[in-house]
Design a protein around this motif. Structure first.
Motif, PDB file in Angstrom:
ATOM      1  N   GLN A 102       0.827  -1.196   0.000  1.00 34.04           N
ATOM      2  CA  GLN A 102       0.000   0.000   0.000  1.00 34.04           C
ATOM      3  C   GLN A 102       0.869   1.257   0.000  1.00 34.04           C
ATOM      4  O   GLN A 102       1.757   1.412   0.846  1.00 34.04           O
ATOM      5  N   ALA A 103       0.586   2.144  -0.941  1.00 33.64           N
ATOM      6  CA  ALA A 103       1.331   3.394  -1.074  1.00 33.64           C
ATOM      7  C   ALA A 103       0.742   4.424  -0.122  1.00 33.64           C
ATOM      8  O   ALA A 103      -0.284   5.050  -0.414  1.00 33.64           O
ATOM      9  N   HIS A 113     -17.078  -5.298  13.782  1.00 32.29           N
ATOM     10  CA  HIS A 113     -17.284  -5.916  12.476  1.00 32.29           C
ATOM     11  C   HIS A 113     -16.276  -5.436  11.432  1.00 32.29           C
ATOM     12  O   HIS A 113     -16.585  -5.389  10.239  1.00 32.29           O
ATOM     13  N   ALA A 114     -15.077  -5.086  11.891  1.00 24.95           N
ATOM     14  CA  ALA A 114     -14.024  -4.713  10.949  1.00 24.95           C
ATOM     15  C   ALA A 114     -13.578  -5.937  10.159  1.00 24.95           C
ATOM     16  O   ALA A 114     -13.501  -7.048  10.702  1.00 24.95           O
ATOM     17  N   ASN A 115     -13.277  -5.730   8.903  1.00 24.12           N
ATOM     18  CA  ASN A 115     -12.735  -6.801   8.056  1.00 24.12           C
ATOM     19  C   ASN A 115     -11.219  -6.867   8.117  1.00 24.12           C
ATOM     20  O   ASN A 115     -10.618  -7.886   7.774  1.00 24.12           O
ATOM     21  N   VAL A 116     -10.625  -5.738   8.538  1.00 21.91           N
ATOM     22  CA  VAL A 116      -9.166  -5.612   8.575  1.00 21.91           C
ATOM     23  C   VAL A 116      -8.779  -4.970   9.901  1.00 21.91           C
ATOM     24  O   VAL A 116      -9.457  -4.055  10.375  1.00 21.91           O
ATOM     25  N   LEU A 117      -7.704  -5.456  10.483  1.00 20.88           N
ATOM     26  CA  LEU A 117      -7.074  -4.798  11.633  1.00 20.88           C
ATOM     27  C   LEU A 117      -5.799  -4.145  11.128  1.00 20.88           C
ATOM     28  O   LEU A 117      -4.978  -4.799  10.485  1.00 20.88           O
ATOM     29  N   SER A 118      -5.641  -2.844  11.417  1.00 23.11           N
ATOM     30  CA  SER A 118      -4.486  -2.108  10.897  1.00 23.11           C
ATOM     31  C   SER A 118      -3.763  -1.407  12.046  1.00 23.11           C
ATOM     32  O   SER A 118      -4.003  -0.231  12.335  1.00 23.11           O
ATOM     33  N   PRO A 119      -2.838  -2.112  12.693  1.00 24.71           N
ATOM     34  CA  PRO A 119      -2.104  -1.542  13.837  1.00 24.71           C
ATOM     35  C   PRO A 119      -0.796  -0.902  13.403  1.00 24.71           C
ATOM     36  O   PRO A 119      -0.269  -1.186  12.320  1.00 24.71           O
ATOM     37  N   THR A 120      -0.263  -0.035  14.256  1.00 21.94           N
ATOM     38  CA  THR A 120       1.067   0.486  14.007  1.00 21.94           C
ATOM     39  C   THR A 120       2.060  -0.673  13.947  1.00 21.94           C
ATOM     40  O   THR A 120       2.077  -1.548  14.825  1.00 21.94           O
ATOM     41  N   GLY A 121       2.881  -0.668  12.924  1.00 23.65           N
ATOM     42  CA  GLY A 121       3.794  -1.786  12.730  1.00 23.65           C
ATOM     43  C   GLY A 121       5.174  -1.574  13.287  1.00 23.65           C
ATOM     44  O   GLY A 121       6.014  -2.479  13.240  1.00 23.65           O
ATOM     45  N   THR A 122       5.436  -0.375  13.834  1.00 23.82           N
ATOM     46  CA  THR A 122       6.800  -0.062  14.250  1.00 23.82           C
ATOM     47  C   THR A 122       6.935   0.323  15.716  1.00 23.82           C
ATOM     48  O   THR A 122       8.043   0.303  16.249  1.00 23.82           O
ATOM     49  N   PHE A 123       5.830   0.695  16.374  1.00 26.97           N
ATOM     50  CA  PHE A 123       5.931   1.197  17.741  1.00 26.97           C
ATOM     51  C   PHE A 123       6.286   0.079  18.714  1.00 26.97           C
ATOM     52  O   PHE A 123       5.785  -1.051  18.622  1.00 26.97           O
ATOM     53  N   HIS A 173      -6.545 -13.346  12.363  1.00 24.91           N
ATOM     54  CA  HIS A 173      -6.825 -14.342  11.329  1.00 24.91           C
ATOM     55  C   HIS A 173      -7.854 -15.364  11.817  1.00 24.91           C
ATOM     56  O   HIS A 173      -8.740 -15.781  11.055  1.00 24.91           O
ATOM     57  N   ARG A 174      -7.745 -15.768  13.070  1.00 22.41           N
ATOM     58  CA  ARG A 174      -8.721 -16.726  13.622  1.00 22.41           C
ATOM     59  C   ARG A 174     -10.133 -16.153  13.561  1.00 22.41           C
ATOM     60  O   ARG A 174     -11.103 -16.896  13.326  1.00 22.41           O
ATOM     61  N   LEU A 175     -10.231 -14.835  13.712  1.00 24.71           N
ATOM     62  CA  LEU A 175     -11.534 -14.172  13.707  1.00 24.71           C
ATOM     63  C   LEU A 175     -11.966 -13.737  12.304  1.00 24.71           C
ATOM     64  O   LEU A 175     -12.995 -13.087  12.143  1.00 24.71           O
ATOM     65  N   GLY A 176     -11.155 -14.085  11.299  1.00 28.37           N
ATOM     66  CA  GLY A 176     -11.533 -13.815   9.920  1.00 28.37           C
ATOM     67  C   GLY A 176     -11.124 -12.456   9.393  1.00 28.37           C
ATOM     68  O   GLY A 176     -11.631 -12.013   8.348  1.00 28.37           O
ATOM     69  N   MET A 177     -10.208 -11.777  10.065  1.00 26.54           N
ATOM     70  CA  MET A 177      -9.748 -10.465   9.625  1.00 26.54           C
ATOM     71  C   MET A 177      -8.355 -10.553   9.012  1.00 26.54           C
ATOM     72  O   MET A 177      -7.541 -11.380   9.429  1.00 26.54           O
ATOM     73  N   LYS A 178      -8.083  -9.669   8.060  1.00 24.14           N
ATOM     74  CA  LYS A 178      -6.727  -9.483   7.574  1.00 24.14           C
ATOM     75  C   LYS A 178      -6.002  -8.496   8.489  1.00 24.14           C
ATOM     76  O   LYS A 178      -6.634  -7.775   9.260  1.00 24.14           O
ATOM     77  N   VAL A 179      -4.670  -8.453   8.369  1.00 27.33           N
ATOM     78  CA  VAL A 179      -3.869  -7.530   9.173  1.00 27.33           C
ATOM     79  C   VAL A 179      -2.939  -6.753   8.242  1.00 27.33           C
ATOM     80  O   VAL A 179      -2.162  -7.351   7.485  1.00 27.33           O
ATOM     81  N   LEU A 180      -3.038  -5.413   8.315  1.00 30.96           N
ATOM     82  CA  LEU A 180      -2.225  -4.526   7.482  1.00 30.96           C
ATOM     83  C   LEU A 180      -1.527  -3.498   8.368  1.00 30.96           C
ATOM     84  O   LEU A 180      -2.088  -2.436   8.662  1.00 30.96           O
ATOM     85  N   PRO A 181      -0.314  -3.779   8.812  1.00 27.34           N
ATOM     86  CA  PRO A 181       0.412  -2.823   9.668  1.00 27.34           C
ATOM     87  C   PRO A 181       0.870  -1.596   8.883  1.00 27.34           C
ATOM     88  O   PRO A 181       1.095  -1.650   7.680  1.00 27.34           O
ATOM     89  N   TRP A 182       1.044  -0.499   9.602  1.00 25.67           N
ATOM     90  CA  TRP A 182       1.496   0.770   9.027  1.00 25.67           C
ATOM     91  C   TRP A 182       2.550   1.371   9.951  1.00 25.67           C
ATOM     92  O   TRP A 182       2.647   0.973  11.113  1.00 25.67           O
ATOM     93  N   GLY A 203      -0.189  -7.671   4.288  1.00 20.78           N
ATOM     94  CA  GLY A 203       0.301  -6.604   3.437  1.00 20.78           C
ATOM     95  C   GLY A 203       1.017  -5.580   4.290  1.00 20.78           C
ATOM     96  O   GLY A 203       1.092  -5.712   5.518  1.00 20.78           O
ATOM     97  N   ILE A 204       1.516  -4.547   3.641  1.00 15.36           N
ATOM     98  CA  ILE A 204       2.299  -3.518   4.325  1.00 15.36           C
ATOM     99  C   ILE A 204       1.890  -2.149   3.786  1.00 15.36           C
ATOM    100  O   ILE A 204       1.844  -1.936   2.568  1.00 15.36           O
ATOM    101  N   ILE A 205       1.609  -1.223   4.679  1.00 16.52           N
ATOM    102  CA  ILE A 205       1.412   0.169   4.319  1.00 16.52           C
ATOM    103  C   ILE A 205       2.755   0.872   4.503  1.00 16.52           C
ATOM    104  O   ILE A 205       3.334   0.837   5.586  1.00 16.52           O
ATOM    105  N   THR A 206       3.240   1.503   3.427  1.00 14.43           N
ATOM    106  CA  THR A 206       4.603   2.021   3.446  1.00 14.43           C
ATOM    107  C   THR A 206       4.722   3.337   2.680  1.00 14.43           C
ATOM    108  O   THR A 206       3.946   3.609   1.755  1.00 14.43           O
ATOM    109  N   ASP A 207       5.692   4.152   3.079  1.00 11.69           N
ATOM    110  CA  ASP A 207       6.011   5.374   2.346  1.00 11.69           C
ATOM    111  C   ASP A 207       6.837   5.093   1.102  1.00 11.69           C
ATOM    112  O   ASP A 207       7.029   5.989   0.276  1.00 11.69           O
ATOM    113  N   TYR A 208       7.335   3.855   0.973  1.00 11.19           N
ATOM    114  CA  TYR A 208       8.212   3.493  -0.142  1.00 11.19           C
ATOM    115  C   TYR A 208       7.677   2.251  -0.851  1.00 11.19           C
ATOM    116  O   TYR A 208       8.261   1.160  -0.768  1.00 11.19           O
TER     117      TYR A 208
END
Length: 367
Positions: free
Chosen positions: A39-40, A269-279, A302-311, A329-334
């Motif tokens: 992810q850009a 009912h989120a489909n995706v969990l998006s936590p900080t990936g660096t803290f 994943h057990r609960l059926g969600m994807k995980v996309l750290p940022w 996946g990965i959310i990244t500046d690069y």
């Protein structure tokens, strides 16, 4: 520098690309869901001035799977693409008042919710390279765009509508007077989503989980993503965080905090969990500190059926750890760097968009 200079730059880039060897045919695929999700972030903040049409242009050229962006709402109700609640002097410059003797001028320093779209459109947000991102390309004269304008530009380059979107509501429950409210965000964004050819390619993300609940209530087909970090997960003392739609993490069975976070995201009912990936946070089970995003968090999501996309992950050593832990996946500046790494790992990556097509569309839509 003036706007015509921007057009000259874009036109030069088009000419150079047309003069270069062919990149070969651009293969059409059904959509980008089949690829590893690079992810850009803000279009690729490390490479280009953020959240502008040029940044999204380079996100396409660099082969991002998903374009990630933020929305604000202006005083006159327009949905714009910008990260910050206010116009920061580090990123934008005033050019002229929209009308003579405008009492709101200068506009830099004002909240987006207190400015009209016409006022915002006078700002130059493409001339200033950020200190923390020394490799940024600048595009002097680039303006803040509406969400509709960004969709129209990308549709020009992405004729078969393959690109995916991750769109955030930039709302602040701690300071409600700084931004539009939940209903305004959800209703205005949804109206644009459903009228776009990208309707089925949009993930709706927010730190303010109230907007996720409201969006699911309005349209349960919209994919939602629960953003969370150390600032929004916790509140001072024993108070309830204003960010989590009234939920308290300790009310979930866990047993670990990481698992409680995943369980709370599932509860809205989120489909995706998006936590900080660096803290890093203090860890009772490890010496010193551990990452906020843990293997246990990813496994429980994943057990609960969600994807995980750290940022927002910019170091490849951390990217590798997160892939090993199961991140989707990965959310990244690069995005160019992470895509190159993903390809080396044998992961399937999204195609790059031909420069000549993208720059031609950029010229048209910045003119």
């Amino acid at each position: 520098m003036c706007i015509p200079f921007v057009y000259a730059l874009v036109f030069t880039e088009i000419a150079l690309v047309y003069a270069s060897p062919s990149q070969g045919p651009f293969r059409t695929v059904s959509n980008n869901h089949r690829f590893y999700d690079v992810q850009a972030h803000r279009g690729g903040r490390g490479n280009v001035v953020e959240s502008t049409l040029p940044s999204f242009a380079w996100g396409l050229i660099d082969g991002a799977t998903t374009l990630e962006l933020d929305n604000g709402i202006t005083q006159d109700g327009e949905v714009v693409v910008w990260h910050d609640e206010s116009i920061l002097a580090e990123k934008c410059s005033d050019t002229a008042p929209v009308v003579p003797d405008d009492p709101a001028y200068p506009y830099v320093g004002k909240f987006i919710s207190n400015l009209t779209l016409a006022q915002i459109k006078t700002l130059d947000c493409g001339s200033k390279r950020q200190t923390n991102y020394p490799h940024q390309l600048v595009y002097p004269g680039a303006r803040i765009s509406t969400l509709r304008e960004v969709f129209d530009f990308v549709s020009c380059a992405d004729l078969s509508h393959q690109i995916l979107w991750n769109i955030e509501s930039k709302i602040n429950p701690q300071y409600p007077n700084r931004t539009a409210g939940v209903d305004d965000f959800v209703e205005k964004q949804h109206e644009i989503f459903i009228s776009s050819p990208y309707y089925q390619s949009i993930t709706y993300q927010s730190f303010d989980w109230r907007t996720l609940v409201a969006m699911k209530t309005l349209d349960d087909k919209i994919v939602t993503s629960a953003l969370i970090d150390e600032d929004t997960a916790f509140a001072p003392g024993d108070s309830t965080s204003p960010w989590l739609a009234g939920l308290r993490l300790e009310a979930f069975p866990g047993p670990s905090l990481s698992e409680q976070i995943a369980q709370a995201a599932h509860a809205v009912h989120a489909n995706v969990l998006s936590p900080t990936g660096t803290f890093l946070i203090p860890s009772p089970s490890h010496e010193g500190y551990s990452h906020f995003t843990t293997p246990e968090m990813i496994s429980e999501a994943h057990r609960l059926g969600m994807k995980v996309l750290p940022w927002t992950v910019n170091r490849l050593d951390r990217v590798e750890e997160l892939l090993k832990d199961g991140a989707d996946g990965i959310i990244t500046d690069y995005p160019n760097v992470v895509r190159r790494w993903a390809r080396q790992q044998g992961l399937r990556v999204a195609p790059k968009y031909p420069k000549q097509r993208v720059f031609s569309c950029l010229y048209q839509h910045m003119h």
